[in-house]
Scaffold this motif. Structure first.
Motif, PDB file in Angstrom:
ATOM      1  N   LEU A   1      17.730  -5.871  62.764  1.00 27.80           N
ATOM      2  CA  LEU A   1      17.040  -6.784  63.687  1.00 27.80           C
ATOM      3  C   LEU A   1      15.729  -7.277  63.082  1.00 27.80           C
ATOM      4  O   LEU A   1      15.347  -8.438  63.262  1.00 27.80           O
ATOM      5  N   SER A   2      15.070  -6.400  62.356  1.00 27.54           N
ATOM      6  CA  SER A   2      13.850  -6.811  61.677  1.00 27.54           C
ATOM      7  C   SER A   2      14.172  -7.923  60.668  1.00 27.54           C
ATOM      8  O   SER A   2      13.483  -8.952  60.609  1.00 27.54           O
TER       9      SER A   2
ATOM     10  N   ASP B   1       8.238  -4.676  62.384  1.00 27.47           N
ATOM     11  CA  ASP B   1       8.606  -3.387  61.815  1.00 27.47           C
ATOM     12  C   ASP B   1       9.723  -2.840  62.713  1.00 27.47           C
ATOM     13  O   ASP B   1       9.512  -2.582  63.904  1.00 27.47           O
ATOM     14  N   GLY B   2      10.917  -2.667  62.123  1.00 31.01           N
ATOM     15  CA  GLY B   2      12.094  -2.271  62.911  1.00 31.01           C
ATOM     16  C   GLY B   2      11.873  -0.985  63.693  1.00 31.01           C
ATOM     17  O   GLY B   2      12.301  -0.870  64.847  1.00 31.01           O
ATOM     18  N   ASP B   3      11.225  -0.012  63.070  1.00 36.96           N
ATOM     19  CA  ASP B   3      11.061   1.289  63.732  1.00 36.96           C
ATOM     20  C   ASP B   3       9.939   1.285  64.767  1.00 36.96           C
ATOM     21  O   ASP B   3      10.047   1.901  65.816  1.00 36.96           O
ATOM     22  N   ALA B   4       8.864   0.575  64.466  1.00 43.32           N
ATOM     23  CA  ALA B   4       7.687   0.642  65.337  1.00 43.32           C
ATOM     24  C   ALA B   4       7.684  -0.449  66.412  1.00 43.32           C
ATOM     25  O   ALA B   4       6.993  -0.326  67.423  1.00 43.32           O
ATOM     26  N   GLU B   5       8.459  -1.527  66.188  1.00 39.20           N
ATOM     27  CA  GLU B   5       8.298  -2.682  67.077  1.00 39.20           C
ATOM     28  C   GLU B   5       9.605  -3.190  67.704  1.00 39.20           C
ATOM     29  O   GLU B   5       9.588  -4.186  68.419  1.00 39.20           O
ATOM     30  N   ILE B   6      10.721  -2.530  67.409  1.00 35.57           N
ATOM     31  CA  ILE B   6      11.983  -2.984  68.010  1.00 35.57           C
ATOM     32  C   ILE B   6      12.639  -1.803  68.726  1.00 35.57           C
ATOM     33  O   ILE B   6      12.698  -0.697  68.189  1.00 35.57           O
TER      34      ILE B   6
ATOM     35  N   PRO C   1       4.919  -6.008  69.794  1.00 36.93           N
ATOM     36  CA  PRO C   1       3.922  -5.232  69.046  1.00 36.93           C
ATOM     37  C   PRO C   1       3.828  -3.798  69.586  1.00 36.93           C
ATOM     38  O   PRO C   1       4.299  -3.532  70.694  1.00 36.93           O
ATOM     39  N   PRO C   2       3.238  -2.879  68.798  1.00 35.47           N
ATOM     40  CA  PRO C   2       3.282  -1.452  69.149  1.00 35.47           C
ATOM     41  C   PRO C   2       2.791  -1.105  70.557  1.00 35.47           C
ATOM     42  O   PRO C   2       3.390  -0.252  71.218  1.00 35.47           O
ATOM     43  N   ASP C   3       1.728  -1.746  71.047  1.00 36.37           N
ATOM     44  CA  ASP C   3       1.234  -1.355  72.390  1.00 36.37           C
ATOM     45  C   ASP C   3       2.245  -1.736  73.473  1.00 36.37           C
ATOM     46  O   ASP C   3       2.498  -0.978  74.416  1.00 36.37           O
ATOM     47  N   LEU C   4       2.886  -2.877  73.326  1.00 39.52           N
ATOM     48  CA  LEU C   4       3.892  -3.291  74.310  1.00 39.52           C
ATOM     49  C   LEU C   4       5.178  -2.480  74.125  1.00 39.52           C
ATOM     50  O   LEU C   4       5.836  -2.113  75.097  1.00 39.52           O
TER      51      LEU C   4
END
Ligand code: PMP
Ligand code: GLN
Length: 392
Positions: A73-74, A86-91, A253-256
Motif C-alpha cells: 500500500l505504501s 510509511d507502511g508500518d507507521a502510517e497505514i 500520519p502517525p498521530d491520526l
C-alpha cells in the motif's frame, strides 16, 4: 419493558442494500440496487488467496496489517499519487473501508463533536457518526445544469457556516456515492482551507478512486497542508470486484493512525490473514489493469446512461463510481420509494436515495442504478424498463 435497541441505533431500520437485494431475490428482479459486480474478481488475485491458504497463513494477522500488504500500500500511494506513507507507521489494514471509516470516527470524535458531511451520503456514515457520539452537520449536493463532476454542486457559504469550534471532522467521499460526482481541485482546495482554518481532520473516503471516467481523482491528502490532517480510506472491493473480501485500509500520519488503531484494535483487531496476503498481488497490479478497468466500466456506464435516457429518464452522467442517478418525473411518479417499488414490479431493483439524506425530502426525485454488472445484465434490465415508455 426496557427498550432492547439502544437509542444511538434507533431509527436506522435495516439498511436499504439488504432490503432491496432481498426484494430483488424474492421477486426475481434484476439487481441494479446493491453495488456489487455480478462477475468475479481477477484470477491472479484469487489464485494468490488459494496459495496463501495452502501456505498456512491462517492465524491472526498483525493488528495493523500483514507487513507485506502495508508495504504494498505504501508503494501504491507513492506510485499513483506521489504520496509517501510509511507502511508500518502510517497505514492500517481494516475489514473493508466500512471498518476504516468506523474506526476513524470512533478514534477521532468525542461525544458532542460535529462532523461535517455532504448529503446524499453512503448510509454507514450517519450511523458511524452517531455511534461515535458525534453529531452530523450536513450540506446538500444539488443537481446543477452542468456536466461531469460539477453536475452536483454545493453552496460554499452553507459549508463555511457549518465549520466552527465544535467541528472535529470533515467526512468527504470523492468519487461520490451515489451521485458519481468527482470533486474538482477547486472544490477540494476550498474544503482544505476550511479544515486548516478550523483545525479539522478530513476523513477522505476514496473507495472509487480508480473508477473515474471524466476528470481525474485528486486525493485530498495531496492538497497543500492536507497530508498532516487527512485519513485516506480505500479498499479492494470496488477496484478489484471483490466486495465480499472486505479488505480495506486507512492511510494517515502517525498521530491520526494512533487514534484509528486505538479503535481498530478493539473492533476487529485484525482482518482475514490469507486475503491480506492475496491483496498484495492486487495492489501491485500494473497500470494496464487500471486502464482496462476504467475503460470497461465506462462502457457499462455509457450503455446504461444511453438506455435510460432513451426510455425517458433524466440522467446525470456520473463522472466516476459505478452508479447513475436518474430522475423519473416523466413517468408520473413523485416519490423515490414508490417508484422503486413500481420498478420491482417491472423487474428491476434500484436504490431509492432518500435514505441517504438527513432530510429525506431532498432525495425524493431520483433513483440510483448500479452499473457494475455484465453487459447482458444491463441490457436485460433496460429491456424490462422499456414498458415505462407507455406511461410517458
Ligand atoms: N464507502 C463508500 C462510498 C461505499 O460506496 C462503500 C460501498 N461498499 C464503502 C465505503 C464500503 O466499502 P467496503 O466494502 O470496502 O467496506
Ligand atoms: N457500497 C455499495 C452500495 O452503495 C454496497 C454497500 C452495502 O451493501 N453495504 O451499493
Amino acid at each position: 419493558m426496557k427498550p432492547r435497541l439502544s437509542r444511538k441505533l434507533t431509527g436506522f431500520g435495516t439498511t436499504i442494500f439488504t432490503e432491496m437485494t432481498r426484494l430483488a431475490n424474492e421477486r426475481g428482479a434484476i439487481n441494479l440496487a446493491q453495488g456489487f459486480p455480478d462477475f468475479d474478481g481477477p484470477d491472479f488475485v484469487k489464485e494468490a488467496a488459494v496459495t496463501a491458504i495452502r501456505a498456512g497463513h491462517s492465524q491472526y494477522a498483525r493488528m495493523s496489517g500483514v507487513p507485506a500488504l502495508n508495504a504494498a500500500l505504501s508503494r501504491k500511494y507513492a506510485r499513483d499519487y506521489g504520496l509517501a506513507y510509511d507502511g508500518d507507521a502510517e497505514i492500517t489494514v481494516t475489514s473493508g473501508a466500512t471498518e476504516a471509516l468506523f474506526a476513524a470516527l470512533q478514534g477521532l470524535c468525542d461525544v458532542g463533536d460535529e462532523v461535517v458531511m455532504f448529503e446524499p451520503f453512503y448510509d454507514s456514515y450517519r450511523a458511524g457518526v452517531y455511534m461515535a457520539g458525534a453529531i452530523p452537520r450536513v450540506v446538500t449536493l444539488h443537481r446543477s445544469g452542468s456536466a461531469g463532476g460539477e453536475a452536483w454542486a454545493f453552496d460554499r457559504e452553507a459549508v463555511r457556516a457549518l465549520f466552527g469550534p465544535r467541528t472535529r471532522v470533515l467526512l468527504l467521499n470523492s468519487p461520490h456515492n451515489p451521485t458519481g460526482k468527482v470533486f474538482t481541485r477547486d472544490e477540494l482546495a476550498f474544503l482544505a482551507e476550511l479544515c486548516q482554518e478550523h483545525d479539522v481532520v478530513c476523513i477522505s473516503d476514496e473507495v472509487y478512486e480508480h473508477l473515474v471516467y471524466d476528470g481525474v481523482h485528486i486525493p485530498m491528502a495531496t492538497l497543500p497542508g492536507m497530508r498532516a490532517r487527512t485519513v485516506t480510506v480505500s479498499s479492494l472491493g470496488k477496484t478489484f470486484s471483490l466486495t465480499g473480501w472486505k479488505i480495506g485500509w486507512a492511510a494517515a500520519p502517525p498521530d491520526l493512525t494512533f487514534a484509528i488503531r486505538s479503535a481498530h484494535q478493539f473492533i476487529t483487531f485484525a482482518t482475514a490473514t490469507p486475503l491480506q496476503h492475496a491483496a498484495v498481488a492486487a495492489i501491485d497490479a500494473g497500470p494496464e489493469f487500471y486502464r482496462e478497468l476504467s475503460t470497461d466500466f465506462q462502457q457499462k456506464r455509457d450503455i446504461l446512461v444511453a438506455g435510460l435516457t432513451r426510455i425517458g429518464f433524466d440522467v446525470t452522467v456520473p463522472a466516476g463510481t459505478y452508479f447513475a442517478c436518474a430522475g423519473f418525473g416523466a413517468f408520473g411518479f413523485t416519490d423515490d420509494v414508490a417508484f422503486s417499488k413500481h420498478l420491482i414490479e417491472v423487474g428491476v431493483a434500484v436504490i431509492p436515495p432518500s435514505v441517504f439524506y438527513v432530510n429525506a425530502e431532498h432525495g425524493r426525485s431520483y433513483v440510483r442504478f448500479a452499473f457494475c454488472k455484465r453487459e447482458e445484465t444491463l441490457r436485460a434490465a433496460l429491456s424490462r424498463l422499456e414498458v415505462l415508455c407507455a406511461s410517458r
